[in-house]
Write a protein that holds these residues in place. Structure first.
Motif, PDB file in Angstrom:
ATOM      1  N   TRP A 461       0.975  -1.210  -0.240  1.00 46.74           N
ATOM      2  CA  TRP A 461      -0.021   0.292   0.069  1.00 46.74           C
ATOM      3  C   TRP A 461       0.970   1.272   0.150  1.00 46.74           C
ATOM      4  N   ALA A 462       2.031   0.966   0.525  1.00 44.12           N
ATOM      5  CA  ALA A 462       2.803   2.348   0.178  1.00 44.12           C
ATOM      6  C   ALA A 462       3.133   2.113  -1.066  1.00 44.12           C
ATOM      7  N   ALA A 463       4.117   1.329  -1.617  1.00 46.28           N
ATOM      8  CA  ALA A 463       4.567   1.495  -3.220  1.00 46.28           C
ATOM      9  C   ALA A 463       3.799   1.984  -3.200  1.00 46.28           C
ATOM     10  N   PRO A 464       2.642   3.096  -4.406  1.00 47.31           N
ATOM     11  CA  PRO A 464       2.108   3.958  -4.689  1.00 47.31           C
ATOM     12  C   PRO A 464       2.241   5.109  -4.179  1.00 47.31           C
ATOM     13  N   THR A 465       3.270   5.496  -3.349  1.00 46.87           N
ATOM     14  CA  THR A 465       4.296   6.836  -3.291  1.00 46.87           C
ATOM     15  C   THR A 465       5.123   6.737  -3.982  1.00 46.87           C
ATOM     16  N   ASP A 597      11.034  -0.442  -1.405  1.00 47.30           N
ATOM     17  CA  ASP A 597      11.138   0.305  -0.713  1.00 47.30           C
ATOM     18  C   ASP A 597      11.197   1.304   0.593  1.00 47.30           C
ATOM     19  N   ARG A 598      11.235   0.927   1.726  1.00 48.74           N
ATOM     20  CA  ARG A 598      11.088   1.438   2.786  1.00 48.74           C
ATOM     21  C   ARG A 598      10.245   3.328   2.804  1.00 48.74           C
ATOM     22  N   VAL A 599       8.823   3.410   2.526  1.00 44.57           N
ATOM     23  CA  VAL A 599       8.039   4.519   2.676  1.00 44.57           C
ATOM     24  C   VAL A 599       7.583   4.964   4.274  1.00 44.57           C
ATOM     25  N   ARG A 600       8.244   6.129   4.255  1.00 46.41           N
ATOM     26  CA  ARG A 600       8.012   6.813   5.733  1.00 46.41           C
ATOM     27  C   ARG A 600       6.644   8.232   5.362  1.00 46.41           C
ATOM     28  N   GLY A 601       5.901   7.749   6.837  1.00 39.85           N
ATOM     29  CA  GLY A 601       4.782   8.647   6.888  1.00 39.85           C
ATOM     30  C   GLY A 601       3.482   8.455   5.460  1.00 39.85           C
ATOM     31  N   VAL A 602       3.364   7.439   5.283  1.00 41.95           N
ATOM     32  CA  VAL A 602       2.224   6.812   4.594  1.00 41.95           C
ATOM     33  C   VAL A 602       0.475   6.843   5.221  1.00 41.95           C
ATOM     34  N   PRO A 603       0.154   7.738   4.257  1.00 39.88           N
ATOM     35  CA  PRO A 603      -1.202   8.073   5.857  1.00 39.88           C
ATOM     36  C   PRO A 603      -1.820   7.179   4.980  1.00 39.88           C
ATOM     37  N   TYR A 604      -2.998   7.124   5.921  1.00 45.24           N
ATOM     38  CA  TYR A 604      -4.097   5.726   5.943  1.00 45.24           C
ATOM     39  C   TYR A 604      -4.737   5.463   5.403  1.00 45.24           C
ATOM     40  N   LEU A 605      -5.372   6.599   4.546  1.00 45.99           N
ATOM     41  CA  LEU A 605      -6.143   7.351   3.881  1.00 45.99           C
ATOM     42  C   LEU A 605      -6.070   8.695   2.787  1.00 45.99           C
ATOM     43  N   ASP A 606      -6.503   7.768   1.388  1.00 48.02           N
ATOM     44  CA  ASP A 606      -6.174   8.356   0.201  1.00 48.02           C
ATOM     45  C   ASP A 606      -6.902   8.668  -1.083  1.00 48.02           C
ATOM     46  N   VAL A 607      -7.460  10.012  -1.574  1.00 47.95           N
ATOM     47  CA  VAL A 607      -8.095  10.375  -1.729  1.00 47.95           C
ATOM     48  C   VAL A 607      -8.321  10.796  -2.844  1.00 47.95           C
ATOM     49  N   LEU A 608      -9.452  10.309  -4.598  1.00 46.58           N
ATOM     50  CA  LEU A 608      -9.076  10.863  -5.703  1.00 46.58           C
ATOM     51  C   LEU A 608     -10.532  11.632  -5.541  1.00 46.58           C
ATOM     52  N   ALA A 609     -10.541  12.652  -6.355  1.00 49.88           N
ATOM     53  CA  ALA A 609     -11.999  13.852  -5.897  1.00 49.88           C
ATOM     54  C   ALA A 609     -11.976  13.985  -7.440  1.00 49.88           C
ATOM     55  N   THR A 610     -13.240  13.581  -8.078  1.00 46.16           N
ATOM     56  CA  THR A 610     -13.640  14.399  -9.666  1.00 46.16           C
ATOM     57  C   THR A 610     -15.016  14.089  -9.190  1.00 46.16           C
ATOM     58  N   VAL A 620     -16.016  11.094  -5.226  1.00 43.12           N
ATOM     59  CA  VAL A 620     -15.143  11.183  -3.871  1.00 43.12           C
ATOM     60  C   VAL A 620     -14.629   9.416  -3.772  1.00 43.12           C
ATOM     61  N   LEU A 621     -13.529   9.184  -4.241  1.00 39.82           N
ATOM     62  CA  LEU A 621     -13.043   7.620  -3.447  1.00 39.82           C
ATOM     63  C   LEU A 621     -12.419   7.650  -2.395  1.00 39.82           C
ATOM     64  N   LEU A 622     -12.367   6.910  -1.284  1.00 39.01           N
ATOM     65  CA  LEU A 622     -12.277   7.618  -0.550  1.00 39.01           C
ATOM     66  C   LEU A 622     -11.444   6.206   0.319  1.00 39.01           C
ATOM     67  N   ILE A 623      -9.918   5.815  -0.136  1.00 39.42           N
ATOM     68  CA  ILE A 623      -8.600   4.613   0.095  1.00 39.42           C
ATOM     69  C   ILE A 623      -8.229   4.444   1.427  1.00 39.42           C
ATOM     70  N   SER A 624      -9.024   3.172   2.269  1.00 37.66           N
ATOM     71  CA  SER A 624      -8.509   2.903   3.161  1.00 37.66           C
ATOM     72  C   SER A 624      -7.538   1.774   3.678  1.00 37.66           C
ATOM     73  N   LYS A 625      -6.253   2.048   4.076  1.00 33.34           N
ATOM     74  CA  LYS A 625      -4.786   1.033   4.728  1.00 33.34           C
ATOM     75  C   LYS A 625      -5.030   1.082   5.513  1.00 33.34           C
ATOM     76  N   HIS A 626      -5.664   1.324   6.799  1.00 29.81           N
ATOM     77  CA  HIS A 626      -5.556   0.453   7.736  1.00 29.81           C
ATOM     78  C   HIS A 626      -6.095  -0.923   7.785  1.00 29.81           C
ATOM     79  N   PRO A 627      -5.291  -2.069   8.258  1.00 29.81           N
ATOM     80  CA  PRO A 627      -5.577  -2.861   9.147  1.00 29.81           C
ATOM     81  C   PRO A 627      -6.304  -3.468  10.012  1.00 29.81           C
ATOM     82  N   SER A 628      -7.061  -2.396  10.556  1.00 24.81           N
ATOM     83  CA  SER A 628      -8.048  -2.730  11.667  1.00 24.81           C
ATOM     84  C   SER A 628      -8.549  -1.690  11.682  1.00 24.81           C
TER      85      SER A 628
END
Length: 726
Positions: A461-465, A597-610, A620-628
């Motif tokens: 989930w960090a890879a897109p950064t 690679d390691r990524v620091r500060g990956v937000p738990y929520l991504d947003v795409l708005a159109t 508005v797409l809200l993408i949750s990257k939190h496992p719990s």
């Protein structure tokens, strides 16, 4: 696509060489009495050729010189590796290594640190790999940051408490054929066993707050429809897309591809492109040839699915075609004839033009070991681009031509030479309209066992950064090397997608199909949509009765996977105009896993708005990257007083590895490894169409702000209709 053979980095081969050379020390766990810390002589205070405690392979020794200098301004001894012209990319680059015993590190979190620098075009690379009996094991990789003076770098890995762990391989190598790679203060330390922590930090709260701002009046760009492309493969009856018995396209795949929103189909697909003679796939079906899939292969296939069938498929699903011409064993004349065949005739099998706008010269020829057998230098490829582009434009001067490129980044290093883009753009950039890259396969953990699934998915989930940063850096190359042409050029990602492994023995190979992989798909599409220079993207691949098809098999039926559903949500349910948006939310630090690679500060929520062109519909797409934890997202709609209605759709499931139930094929003599579950509640082996569901509901009409709860590891699409301005 990138095959497993090509996914094995050379530094792992070097690691195995070191392991064999020093295996006695590793197996017995003997520590020299004079060694008080790891590695031995990590400060290079003891000289020698090689320095005391370090191993130098005789073949590598011929590829440059080694010396110790200093002390430097920081009071450190510096190891300098000066590569020569023989240090071209290989399995044994100029480098030194040590094999550390397993005992001090089993069951512990290990930190590797060093100061790295480089001059004259060289690069300093340090790696630490876990040596596991039978193969597999995590690896971390450090590289210099481009400065001459060695600067501090570090990373961590968790070593399983497993008797199969035989040691750790530490290696220092120089990349390049000139200059100097510089190393200082190398250390490997293990934390106390009790301090090992998971890569994805857990949050005590069950609900996290998030503040989202969307400027409903600021359109960043019109999202190109060509971002929603795919790959189909010519082999094996197009992986079942062609029904050879009925002599027709498979209706269910056609239906699913149309409903998915696929807009552009890349053909003949992946590695087969540079072994493909398009002339074998035209004419009456009864006259079609049978050939090898690629040079040296055991498999043969009959060309029942060729150019006309691909054109018909694209037309039937409302998509265009992107054709990759054979730049390895093909010729410019052969490519030009293909352009004439398609664009000079209506081969669509029905009404409407069969014309193909997008043409790509070659596939992954920058990669050593490319299965087509066509691997070449960037100089040779640039000459081919010039010849192919001239011939193809003579056949149709209006086509869009792309050349292949790849800017290596971090652990993601598939181009044999770091200067591939530099050479190709400088020599042939004026002849092309696009640079096509394959920079978005993740996490590529291979056959590694003992990995924490939470760490793997956190890295995924960090890879897109990292992908977004690499695209920005790639575009800087275009602007720097082709400043007069850049305004008329763009980027394409002609292969991308979740990819964990490519061999049956991997416990990760079938994780492509999971809900967690769907989250990656949505986050990657966001990265592509928000990059103003990306105009084409084709995921790999549309259909297959194995692990990579986003349309897969369950019994005798073709069914959609979770990544399919995420792609469909973005491609068919979002509006075309990209809006500016931002989010404030808690974040996590991912660990270096596989090729991410390691990524620091990956937000738990991504947003795409159109929004729609007239501004009356907002999605508005809200993408949750939190496992719990769930996330309460409060949206502020800047420039709007609210909307007449609001509806939400949430793609969710009972576990990160929930899936729709596609199955790996039963092949005589082939055994698939049991797949890694995501903890005790994992569902990788319990898939069904109901496991990954789309929950839909109407919400109260919002004002200028609205709060929506997003479940963990999910994506929620909000649709505001009747949006009112202030």
């Amino acid at each position: 696509m990138m095959t497993h053979r090509r996914m094995i980095p050379r530094f792992l081969t070097l690691a195995l060489t070191l392991a064999l050379a020093l295996i006695g020390l590793a197996i017995l766990g003997r520590t020299p009495a004079w060694a008080q810390q790891w590695p031995v002589n990590g400060d290079f205070s003891q000289g020698g050729q090689p320095p005391a405690g370090w191993f130098l392979d005789p073949e590598a020794a011929r590829k440059g010189s080694i010396r110790i200098t200093g002390p430097d301004a920081a009071g450190r001894r510096v190891l300098e590796l000066a590569p020569n012209a023989a240090n071209t990319p290989s399995e044994k680059p100029l480098g030194l290594g040590q094999l550390l015993p397993a005992g001090p590190f089993r069951g512990r979190e290990v930190t590797v640190a060093a100061a790295l620098g480089a001059t004259g075009g060289a690069h300093a690379v340090l790696g630490l790999a876990v040596l596991r009996k039978g193969g597999g094991g995590e690896t971390v990789l450090l590289r210099d940051d481009g400065a001459a003076e060695p600067a501090a770098r570090q990373d961590r890995l968790s070593v399983p408490d497993d008797a199969a762990i035989e040691g750790l391989v530490l290696f220092l190598t120089a990349e390049g054929t000139g200059g100097t790679a510089r190393f200082a203060a190398v250390s490997v330390t293990a934390a106390a066993a009790a301090s090992v922590t998971p890569a994805a930090p857990a949050q005590a709260a069950t609900v996290l707050p998030a503040a989202v701002r969307i400027d409903t009046t600021r359109v960043r760009r019109r999202i190109p429809r060509t971002l929603f492309g795919t790959n189909i493969e010519v082999i094996r009856d197009a992986n079942g897309l062609w029904d050879a018995n009925a002599q027709r396209l498979e209706p269910r795949i056609v239906q699913l591809a149309r409903e998915m929103g696929v807009s552009l189909v890349r053909f003949p697909g992946g590695v087969w492109s540079d072994a493909y003679d398009w002339r074998n796939g035209i004419g009456p079906q009864a006259d079609r040839k049978t050939t090898l899939t690629h040079p040296g292969a055991d498999e043969r296939y009959r060309h029942v699915f060729g150019t006309d069938e691909a054109l018909t498929f694209a037309r039937n699903i409302g998509a265009g075609l992107l054709i990759t011409v054979n730049a390895a064993t093909g010729t410019p004349a052969m490519a030009a004839d293909w352009v004439r065949y398609v664009n000079g005739n209506n081969r669509s099998g029905g009404s409407g033009p069969a014309r193909v706008q997008y043409w790509e010269i070659g596939n992954e020829l920058y990669m050593a070991g490319d299965m087509s057998g066509g691997h070449m230098t960037p100089e040779s490829y640039a000459e081919r681009v010039l010849a192919f582009a001239a011939a193809m434009r003579a056949a149709d001067p209006t086509i869009t031509i792309g050349a292949i490129g790849l800017r290596n980044y971090g652990r993601y290093r598939f181009a044999e030479r770091d200067d591939w883009n530099e050479v190709v753009l400088r020599r042939a950039g004026a002849a092309i309209d696009m640079l096509m890259v394959h920079n978005a396969y993740s996490p590529l953990v291979g056959e590694q066992k003992g990995l924490d699934p939470a760490q793997v998915y956190a890295a995924l989930w960090a890879a897109p950064t990292l992908i977004a940063a690499n695209l920005r850096d790639t575009w800087k190359d275009v602007e720097r090397l082709q400043p007069d042409r850049a305004a008329r050029m763009s980027l394409g990602i002609t292969e991308w997608g979740p990819l964990y492994a490519a061999t049956p023995g991997s416990p990760w190979v079938d994780h492509v199909k999971t809900l967690g992989s769907a989250i990656y798909v949505a986050a990657a599409l966001k990265a592509f949509a928000e990059d103003p220079h990306v105009t084409v993207a084709n995921f790999f691949k549309l259909n297959e009765a194995s692990f990579m098809g986003w349309i897969g098999r369950s019994g005798s039926a073709w069914i959609p996977t979770a990544p399919y559903r995420a792609f469909q949500m973005v491609a068919t349910r979002m509006e075309p105009d990209l809006l500016a948006s931002s989010v404030e939310v808690a974040s996590y630090d991912s660990r270096a896993i596989g090729f991410v690679d390691r990524v620091r500060g990956v937000p738990y929520l991504d947003v795409l708005a159109t929004r729609s062109e007239d501004g009356r519909i907002l999605t508005v797409l809200l993408i949750s990257k939190h496992p719990s934890a769930a996330i309460d997202a409060t949206l502020a709609l800047d420039g709007s007083a609210g909307a007449d209605s609001l509806r939400s759709e949430t793609l969710t499931g009972p576990a990160v590895d929930a899936n729709t139930g596609t199955q790996l094929p039963a092949v005589p003599g082939l055994r698939w490894a049991p797949q890694q579950r995501f903890g005790t509640a994992g569902r990788i082996d319990r898939g069904s169409l109901e496991e990954v569901r789309l929950d839909s509901q109407a919400l109260a009409p919002p004002g200028a702000t609205v709060t929506v709860r997003v479940p963990p590891y999910s994506m929620t699409l909000l649709r505001f209709e009747g949006v009112r301005g202030r």
